[in-house]
Motif scaffolding. Structure first.
Motif, short mmCIF file in Angstrom:
data_model
loop_
_atom_site.label_atom_id
_atom_site.label_comp_id
_atom_site.label_asym_id
_atom_site.label_seq_id
_atom_site.Cartn_x
_atom_site.Cartn_y
_atom_site.Cartn_z
N SER A 167 0.83 -1.21 0.00
CA SER A 167 0.00 0.00 0.00
C SER A 167 0.87 1.26 0.00
O SER A 167 0.43 2.32 -0.44
N ASN A 168 2.11 1.14 0.47
CA ASN A 168 3.05 2.27 0.42
C ASN A 168 3.79 2.35 -0.91
O ASN A 168 4.76 3.10 -1.03
N SER A 169 3.39 1.50 -1.87
CA SER A 169 4.01 1.48 -3.20
C SER A 169 5.49 1.11 -3.19
O SER A 169 6.24 1.49 -4.08
N VAL A 170 5.91 0.38 -2.16
CA VAL A 170 7.28 -0.12 -2.14
C VAL A 170 7.33 -1.45 -2.90
O VAL A 170 8.30 -1.75 -3.60
N LEU A 171 6.26 -2.23 -2.76
CA LEU A 171 6.17 -3.54 -3.41
C LEU A 171 4.92 -3.59 -4.30
O LEU A 171 4.00 -2.79 -4.13
N GLU A 172 4.93 -4.58 -5.19
CA GLU A 172 3.72 -4.88 -5.95
C GLU A 172 3.64 -6.39 -6.11
O GLU A 172 4.56 -7.00 -6.65
N PHE A 173 2.55 -6.97 -5.62
CA PHE A 173 2.39 -8.42 -5.70
C PHE A 173 1.61 -8.82 -6.94
O PHE A 173 0.68 -8.13 -7.35
N ALA A 174 2.07 -9.95 -7.53
CA ALA A 174 1.32 -10.59 -8.60
C ALA A 174 1.13 -12.03 -8.14
O ALA A 174 1.87 -12.93 -8.54
#
Lengths: 217, 217
Positions: free
Chosen positions: B192-199
């Motif tokens: 949610s802090n845009s540090v990660l993005e899950f797929a």
DNA sequence: CGTCATCTTGATTACGCTCAAGCTCCGTGG
DNA sequence: CCACGGAGCTTGAGCGTAATCAAGATGACG
């Protein structure tokens, strides 16, 4: 740090090392005052050390001052063994004491002193075992279990009627991943449960070793 | 476990080991299924291992089931190195994979293969460094710092656009000294802090490596 | 497409931390 | 020898982070 004793024929004796305790004959004795540094983080790991008297802690620091103590070393213990070229932890004296120091290159030059090599190998084994046990303690034990584990371990390493603690509560806390307040509370609790008995905050008698071992899991 | 490949002239080749990757030539390939044990706690430490494909975790258990993961190993990593006679941790496959196995006695018999000895020494060095870093993480880092440290470390060991996680949330939790819920919450927060993005929960892209490294302290 | 393990999210609890006083003990000097 | 001072230790009150308990959501696999 001050030189306490240098063998008068240090260099010439090196090649004779073959039986008995080579460290004693080849090493240099050095005295350290309380809190004095034996080696620093990122120092080259050129020496191995053995505690003669006193006690040693190895520590690592975070940029904001949080501290983790890796291990405590007592008389007879070998420390400073690291396979890498530099030290990842620093080492400091817990109290005034004497350390025997041996240069690694002297060790290699002396060739295969079987006893010494065996002692170093045994020290590395113990080191790894202790580190792994320490990881379990830090990751998965409760405050009470941590303190009980610490005291049980210490009592096995330093047998005797009374256990005296060369380290401060802060040192214990930084070893166990706790705060000094929590360490103090747990010790008080163990005393009120008649597991321990303090005679001054640095001197404990373990009244019920079985109960302590049980609490340590 | 099944034998995946045995060199046809295994024995006769041993004495030729001198250049290149001796482990490849002397070792035996073995396939392991997910969760299969490579070695058990208290097994004799007679072999050294290298991950060919898949991934491995080393674990230690407490009597009540609490678990601590010592380390994760990925393709190319050497594991099972312990100076003592037996293993203190067990090793299991995180997913189906292949491991190269070499008996220590064969290693000694082959004599001084400089490359292999250097590789083993380097592996021991890395092992100790990682263990000490892990102690600092377990003892003194917050949940958020632990998760960020884990991902930063993993991304350095397995470079690539996308990071895929061979381990479950439970494995991460047992490595970090947390619960699965806390691990999950921290990962969600980082997303949610845009540090990660899950797929999918096993595939992450690190959108902001600098921020992640900062959070890791 | 259905099932089940795994993962996420929410609500609540509790363990250990923080902040804040006191107390002990030990060393020092009068 | 005792009073003083201060670092280190203990204890208390309140808080916060991560654990626990409890539903749901997701996704892998038959």
């Amino acid at each position: 740090m001050t030189l306490a004793y240098i063998p008068d024929d240090f260099a010439s004796r090196a090649h004779l090392a073959s039986v008995g305790d080579a460290l004693d004959r080849m090493g240099v004795r050095m005295a350290f005052a309380k809190d004095e540094e034996v080696y620093a983080q990122d120092d080259q790991a050129d020496f191995i050390y053995r505690v003669v008297s006193g006690a040693i802690r190895t520590t690592v620091l975070m940029s904001d001052g949080r501290r983790q103590i890796g291990e405590f070393y007592y008389p007879g213990d070998i420390f400073g063994l690291e396979p890498g070229p530099d030290h990842r932890f620093s080492a400091e004296a817990l109290c005034d004491g004497v350390v025997l120091v041996l240069k690694r290159s002297a060790l290699r030059a002396a060739g295969a002193d079987a006893d010494l090599q065996a002692a170093i190998w045994a020290a590395m084994t113990r080191e790894l075992e202790r580190t792994q046990e320490h990881m379990l303690l830090l990751g998965r034990k409760t405050a009470c279990e941590k303190v009980a584990s610490f005291l049980t371990d210490l009592s096995h390493r330093r047998p005797g009627e009374q256990l005296d603690l060369p380290m401060s509560r802060q040192d214990m806390a930084d070893y166990l991943g706790l705060t000094i307040e929590t360490v103090s509370r747990m010790l008080s609790q163990l005393q009120s449960n008649s597991v321990l008995e303090f005679a001054g905050c640095r001197h404990v008698r373990i009244k019920n070793p079985a109960a302590l071992a049980r609490l340590a899991q």
